[in-house]
Write an enzyme that holds these catalytic residues in place. Structure first.
Site, PDB file in Angstrom:
ATOM      1  N   HIS A   1       0.806  -1.221   0.000  1.00  0.00           N
ATOM      2  CA  HIS A   1       0.000   0.000   0.000  1.00  0.00           C
ATOM      3  C   HIS A   1       0.838   1.270   0.000  1.00  0.00           C
ATOM      4  O   HIS A   1       0.465   2.266  -0.622  1.00  0.00           O
ATOM      5  CB  HIS A   1      -0.951  -0.001   1.199  1.00  0.00           C
ATOM      6  CG  HIS A   1      -0.264   0.121   2.524  1.00  0.00           C
ATOM      7  ND1 HIS A   1       0.060  -0.962   3.301  1.00  0.00           N
ATOM      8  CD2 HIS A   1       0.199   1.202   3.184  1.00  0.00           C
ATOM      9  CE1 HIS A   1       0.680  -0.550   4.389  1.00  0.00           C
ATOM     10  NE2 HIS A   1       0.767   0.749   4.346  1.00  0.00           N
TER      11      HIS A   1
ATOM     12  N   ARG B   1     -10.226  -0.427 -12.768  1.00  0.00           N
ATOM     13  CA  ARG B   1     -10.409  -1.538 -11.833  1.00  0.00           C
ATOM     14  C   ARG B   1     -11.828  -1.446 -11.267  1.00  0.00           C
ATOM     15  O   ARG B   1     -12.114  -0.566 -10.453  1.00  0.00           O
ATOM     16  CB  ARG B   1      -9.392  -1.458 -10.700  1.00  0.00           C
ATOM     17  CG  ARG B   1      -7.928  -1.384 -11.145  1.00  0.00           C
ATOM     18  CD  ARG B   1      -7.018  -1.288  -9.920  1.00  0.00           C
ATOM     19  NE  ARG B   1      -5.639  -1.066 -10.250  1.00  0.00           N
ATOM     20  CZ  ARG B   1      -5.059   0.131 -10.321  1.00  0.00           C
ATOM     21  NH1 ARG B   1      -5.774   1.236 -10.097  1.00  0.00           N
ATOM     22  NH2 ARG B   1      -3.780   0.251 -10.610  1.00  0.00           N
TER      23      ARG B   1
ATOM     24  N   ARG C   1     -11.614  -3.567 -16.679  1.00  0.00           N
ATOM     25  CA  ARG C   1     -11.372  -4.962 -16.317  1.00  0.00           C
ATOM     26  C   ARG C   1     -12.552  -5.444 -15.483  1.00  0.00           C
ATOM     27  O   ARG C   1     -12.885  -4.833 -14.475  1.00  0.00           O
ATOM     28  CB  ARG C   1     -10.081  -5.079 -15.501  1.00  0.00           C
ATOM     29  CG  ARG C   1      -9.776  -6.506 -15.038  1.00  0.00           C
ATOM     30  CD  ARG C   1      -8.511  -6.547 -14.195  1.00  0.00           C
ATOM     31  NE  ARG C   1      -8.677  -5.884 -12.911  1.00  0.00           N
ATOM     32  CZ  ARG C   1      -7.665  -5.568 -12.096  1.00  0.00           C
ATOM     33  NH1 ARG C   1      -6.419  -5.829 -12.457  1.00  0.00           N
ATOM     34  NH2 ARG C   1      -7.888  -4.975 -10.939  1.00  0.00           N
TER      35      ARG C   1
ATOM     36  N   ASN D   1       2.468  -6.558 -13.164  1.00  0.00           N
ATOM     37  CA  ASN D   1       2.644  -6.879 -11.747  1.00  0.00           C
ATOM     38  C   ASN D   1       2.437  -8.373 -11.509  1.00  0.00           C
ATOM     39  O   ASN D   1       3.279  -9.047 -10.904  1.00  0.00           O
ATOM     40  CB  ASN D   1       1.654  -6.072 -10.896  1.00  0.00           C
ATOM     41  CG  ASN D   1       1.865  -4.584 -11.015  1.00  0.00           C
ATOM     42  OD1 ASN D   1       2.881  -4.131 -11.525  1.00  0.00           O
ATOM     43  ND2 ASN D   1       0.912  -3.805 -10.556  1.00  0.00           N
ATOM     44  N   ASP D   2       1.321  -8.890 -11.986  1.00  0.00           N
ATOM     45  CA  ASP D   2       1.052 -10.314 -11.790  1.00  0.00           C
ATOM     46  C   ASP D   2       1.905 -11.186 -12.702  1.00  0.00           C
ATOM     47  O   ASP D   2       2.333 -12.270 -12.308  1.00  0.00           O
ATOM     48  CB  ASP D   2      -0.432 -10.618 -12.018  1.00  0.00           C
ATOM     49  CG  ASP D   2      -1.250 -10.457 -10.747  1.00  0.00           C
ATOM     50  OD1 ASP D   2      -0.780 -10.881  -9.682  1.00  0.00           O
ATOM     51  OD2 ASP D   2      -2.354  -9.902 -10.819  1.00  0.00           O
TER      52      ASP D   2
ATOM     53  N   ARG E   1       3.932 -10.578  -4.889  1.00  0.00           N
ATOM     54  CA  ARG E   1       4.145  -9.194  -5.293  1.00  0.00           C
ATOM     55  C   ARG E   1       4.172  -8.197  -4.144  1.00  0.00           C
ATOM     56  O   ARG E   1       4.642  -7.073  -4.316  1.00  0.00           O
ATOM     57  CB  ARG E   1       3.073  -8.770  -6.298  1.00  0.00           C
ATOM     58  CG  ARG E   1       1.675  -8.948  -5.797  1.00  0.00           C
ATOM     59  CD  ARG E   1       0.645  -8.740  -6.896  1.00  0.00           C
ATOM     60  NE  ARG E   1       0.412  -7.338  -7.161  1.00  0.00           N
ATOM     61  CZ  ARG E   1      -0.528  -6.898  -7.994  1.00  0.00           C
ATOM     62  NH1 ARG E   1      -1.289  -7.767  -8.642  1.00  0.00           N
ATOM     63  NH2 ARG E   1      -0.722  -5.628  -8.180  1.00  0.00           N
TER      64      ARG E   1
ATOM     65  N   CYS F   1      -0.731  -2.471 -18.735  1.00  0.00           N
ATOM     66  CA  CYS F   1      -1.425  -1.697 -17.708  1.00  0.00           C
ATOM     67  C   CYS F   1      -0.835  -1.919 -16.325  1.00  0.00           C
ATOM     68  O   CYS F   1      -1.373  -1.431 -15.333  1.00  0.00           O
ATOM     69  CB  CYS F   1      -2.915  -2.017 -17.703  1.00  0.00           C
ATOM     70  SG  CYS F   1      -3.305  -3.746 -17.339  1.00  0.00           S
TER      71      CYS F   1
END
Length: 552
Positions: free
Chosen positions: A184, A286, A322, A434-435, A445, A482
């Site tokens: 975060h 998102r 998404r 990221n994934d 991650r 993205c």
């Protein structure tokens, strides 16, 4: 003294250090209550309620992602199961302070064992625990210090409530000992455009009042720098300020090749700032904001209203939404199984939506209605596609429900390898770096202990992106990125050289990325990408990219 960690963003800051107070010590495990146990229980529960109300009041003063994270902390403090766990401990004579500490630690251990987003929430629980214990002790909770002068904040780590309420007129940069760029602190720093370096080995040795340079782009922190280092940093700060103030132009290479520069957004309220900073549209909307922390799926009418609000900000522009990415690090009570032993490799994304198709049907119906009510060009994509059969299923259902442009996310190595097959039934693909990095390198991650592997510069990740880029060229279909890799100016050039034609990122990164793109031709971007692919590690790839892009 130079310290290194993992940078968030590309900005540079110079300032005086103000250290975050150390956490409160662990309450005495041997302390016992000899008197009224019920009174001790009430004392603990009252402190929990007071902290929940205080956090909720703070959240009401915020907006965007900051509000979300503080509201989540408030919900933790008000969780009835935590209250029950505290009551059980006071009933056997533990002090309120110790009972609160143990109850929160038990919940934190559970979350840490789940990994991903839930492991990140364990840090948030620790912050709430500290606040409740401080209330019981009658002492201030460890919080961001106040200063009349701008400063650089150094801390073990920052909780959501701390990060969310940072005064950007005073805080110049963040340096943390713990954490991950994808946790975060890193996420909010990127969204605020605040330079940060996290997981800094040696951050505990930075003295209060020291002068430091924070270079987010290189992940370096210079403590008590030389005059030459200060002068260099000042020139870089001036250069970045000039870029931010320059007129906004569409994303393009030096030879005129168009590269769309798009925004990652999480809710309708993020739209105006993205447009103000020059977004050419949205590359990742998102939609989870409507579903998280909810006991039931939102109604179609509620979804239509919120999607329409977001799309209205981008009339005439592309908006890539998404559909719900539930499971793994984003469990939902009404949709996912909380007892999965390894949720990151279980029912997630399109897998769980396929098993609960009505949720997906409702969302696609709402998105189609929102597009009809606005002038936005809506593209919709499925998360966590692993093979062509899933893209075929999603595209067919999307077409049935009125979606005109349906695509797939490339976040799983198998989907990258099979990208040409996926594109046979998808109108476009978007790479979630990221994934893709997490699954390629088997590194959670948000787990700081493996932060060194969470690097999209790794040649294994870049080679998978190259396969996807080649598939886009072979089929004549759009390939975008993205993930936050798009926000790294040098890596953005490499991505273009690998076949990517749209880049989506947190809006504060727009200016630097556009400037980097305008310095190279498509031919040069391909040359740099080809050289980077030969690297044997992420660090080596980054060095090659920096050397080649500095040469022109």
């Amino acid at each position: 003294m130079e310290l290194t960690g993992f940078g968030v963003g590309t900005k540079v800051a110079v300032g005086t250090v103000v250290r975050m107070p150390d956490p409160l010590p662990e309450p005495d495990a041997n302390a016992r209550v000899d008197g009224d146990l019920d009174a001790e229980r009430q004392r603990a529960l009252a402190a929990l309620s007071e902290v929940a109300r205080d956090l909720q009041a703070r959240a009401a003063e915020l907006d965007g992602p900051a509000r979300d994270v503080v509201e989540a902390s408030a919900m933790m403090a008000a969780d009835p199961s935590l209250a029950d766990a505290v009551a059980e401990r006071t009933a056997i004579g533990k002090t309120a302070e110790r009972a609160v500490f143990e109850a929160f630690e038990s919940f934190r251990a559970t979350l840490r064992s789940m990994g991903g987003y839930m492991a990140e929430r364990a840090t948030d629980l620790g912050d709430v625990s500290q606040r409740v214990v401080a209330r019981l002790l009658g002492v201030p909770a460890p919080e961001v210090p106040h200063s009349d002068e701008p400063f650089i904040l150094v801390a073990h780590d920052l909780a959501p409530a701390d990060t969310a309420k940072l005064d950007l007129s005073k805080v110049l940069a963040l340096v943390t000992r713990d954490g991950s760029p994808k946790a975060h602190t890193g996420i909010l720093a990127a969204e605020k455009g605040l330079p940060a370096v996290v997981a800094v080995n040696g951050a505990d040795r930075i003295a209060d009042g020291a002068t430091v340079i924070v270079e987010a782009g290189s992940g370096a922190v210079f403590v008590n720098p030389t005059q030459q280092q200060l002068a260099n940093a000042k020139r870089e700060i001036d250069r970045q300020a000039a870029l931010a103030a320059a007129p906004i132009e569409p994303g393009a290479l030096a030879d005129g090749t168009r590269i769309q520069v798009l925004a990652n957004v999480g809710k309708p309220g993020d739209g105006p700032r993205a447009v103000q900073l020059g977004a050419e549209g949205v590359g990742l909307f998102r939609t989870e904001f409507l579903f998280l922390d909810s006991d039931d799926a939102p109604s179609v009418a509620k979804q239509i209203a919120d999607y329409t609000e977001l799309l209205t900000h981008f009339s005439g522009m592309k908006v890539v939404a998404r559909v719900l990415d539930a499971g793994a690090d984003k469990p939902l009570a009404f949709l996912t199984d909380s007892d999965e032993p390894n949720p990151a490799l279980g029912l997630r994304g399109i897998r769980v939506l396929k098993s609960r198709e009505q949720v997906l049907r409702d969302q696609l119906t709402a998105l189609a209605a929102a597009q009809a009510a606005t002038g936005a060009e809506l593209w919709v994509m499925a998360p966590m596609v692993a093979e062509a059969s899933e893209s075929e299923y999603f595209t067919s259902l999307a077409r049935e429900l009125g979606i005109q442009v349906a695509g797939s996310m490339i976040e799983v190595p198998s989907a990258a390898i099979l990208a040409e097959q996926v594109l046979q039934s998808s109108d476009f693909i978007s790479i979630g770096t990221n994934d893709l990095t997490q699954y390629t390198l088997a590194a959670d991650r948000v787990l700081g202990s493996v932060a060194g592997f969470q690097d999209p510069w790794h040649p294994a990740v870049l080679r998978l992106i190259k396969i996807a880029g080649d598939a886009g060229e072979a089929t004549g279909k759009s390939v975008g990125v993205c993930g936050e890799a798009a926000a790294d100016p040098r890596l953005a050039v490499v991505l273009v050289g690998l076949g990517v034609r749209s880049l989506s990122m947190a809006p504060p990164a727009f200016a630097e990325v556009r400037a980097a793109l305008r310095r190279v031709t498509l031919e040069r971007a391909r040359e740099v990408a080809a050289a980077v692919l030969q690297a044997t590690s992420a660090a080596a790839a980054r060095e090659i990219g920096a050397e080649l892009l500095a040469a022109r």
